[in-house]
Design a protein around this motif. Structure first.
Motif, mmCIF file in Angstrom:
data_model
loop_
_atom_site.group_PDB
_atom_site.id
_atom_site.type_symbol
_atom_site.label_atom_id
_atom_site.label_comp_id
_atom_site.label_asym_id
_atom_site.label_seq_id
_atom_site.Cartn_x
_atom_site.Cartn_y
_atom_site.Cartn_z
ATOM 1 N N VAL A 180 36.361 146.520 51.144
ATOM 2 C CA VAL A 180 36.558 147.960 51.345
ATOM 3 C C VAL A 180 35.665 148.746 50.391
ATOM 4 O O VAL A 180 35.005 149.705 50.794
ATOM 5 C CB VAL A 180 38.046 148.346 51.193
ATOM 6 C CG1 VAL A 180 38.214 149.858 51.080
ATOM 7 C CG2 VAL A 180 38.858 147.796 52.362
ATOM 8 N N CYS A 207 32.513 151.259 51.587
ATOM 9 C CA CYS A 207 32.507 152.684 51.230
ATOM 10 C C CYS A 207 31.311 153.087 50.379
ATOM 11 O O CYS A 207 30.970 154.270 50.330
ATOM 12 C CB CYS A 207 33.795 153.031 50.485
ATOM 13 S SG CYS A 207 35.259 152.862 51.516
ATOM 14 N N SER A 263 37.165 150.357 63.172
ATOM 15 C CA SER A 263 37.468 148.999 62.735
ATOM 16 C C SER A 263 38.079 148.217 63.896
ATOM 17 O O SER A 263 39.097 148.618 64.456
ATOM 18 C CB SER A 263 38.448 149.068 61.554
ATOM 19 O OG SER A 263 38.860 147.790 61.149
ATOM 20 N N LEU A 268 41.285 151.168 53.938
ATOM 21 C CA LEU A 268 40.228 152.076 54.390
ATOM 22 C C LEU A 268 40.758 153.499 54.509
ATOM 23 O O LEU A 268 40.070 154.458 54.128
ATOM 24 C CB LEU A 268 39.655 151.612 55.735
ATOM 25 C CG LEU A 268 38.731 150.407 55.699
ATOM 26 C CD1 LEU A 268 38.398 149.948 57.113
ATOM 27 C CD2 LEU A 268 37.454 150.704 54.917
ATOM 28 N N LEU A 326 39.135 157.219 60.054
ATOM 29 C CA LEU A 326 39.229 155.854 60.555
ATOM 30 C C LEU A 326 39.854 155.818 61.947
ATOM 31 O O LEU A 326 40.876 156.463 62.185
ATOM 32 C CB LEU A 326 40.087 155.007 59.602
ATOM 33 C CG LEU A 326 40.361 153.565 60.025
ATOM 34 C CD1 LEU A 326 39.092 152.728 59.931
ATOM 35 C CD2 LEU A 326 41.472 152.971 59.163
#
Length: 148
Positions: free
Chosen positions: A46, A50, A75, A113, A120
């Motif tokens: 993660v 990012c 995702s 996330l 997301l």
């Protein structure tokens, strides 16, 4: 854990002809898990997602991360990332994580996330999904926690 990260102009995932996740500029993540995956590995991936600087700045250099360009993440779980084609012509998926463990990992991965505040969208674990995307670049990065 394996992640195929694709920089996209836009992407969407559908189940039974119904769009369940859609983004504009950002990352399409195809994510697979194995039984040995841990919370530490989830955190590492993660953080890497990012902070990867793979968007172009004003000089057309890959120098910006997803947060700096206001991007989003789609995702999608994909156990076939653990396919072995070593023997024969039919892939073996024995290295893929137990479905219950992988489902928990996918949920936890997406929770982490969400905590980053990057918008997301997700696919549906275990579903037959159709993924549409416009690759940007193309830029495709493979993250594999077995190679740490």
């Amino acid at each position: 854990m394996k992640v195929v990260l694709q920089r996209v102009k836009h992407a969407q995932v559908s189940v039974e002809n119904r769009i369940i996740g859609k983004i504009n500029q950002g990352y399409l993540l195809l994510v697979g898990f194995e039984d040995s995956d841990t919370e530490t590995q989830l955190d590492y991936v993660v953080h890497k997602i990012c902070h990867l600087r793979i968007f172009e700045d004003e000089n057309q250099k890959m120098n910006l991360d997803i947060q700096q360009v206001g991007g989003s993440i789609l995702s999608v779980s994909q156990f076939t990332l653990y396919a072995s084609t070593r023997h024969g012509n039919r892939p073996s998926f024995t290295a893929a994580g137990d479905p219950d463990h992988a489902k928990r990992c996918f949920a936890r991965f997406n929770e982490k996330l969400k905590q980053t505040e990057i918008p997301l969208a997700t696919g549906e674990f275990g579903a037959n999904m159709q993924v549409d995307l416009q690759n940007d670049g193309p830029v495709t990065i493979i993250l594999d926690t077995d190679q740490l």
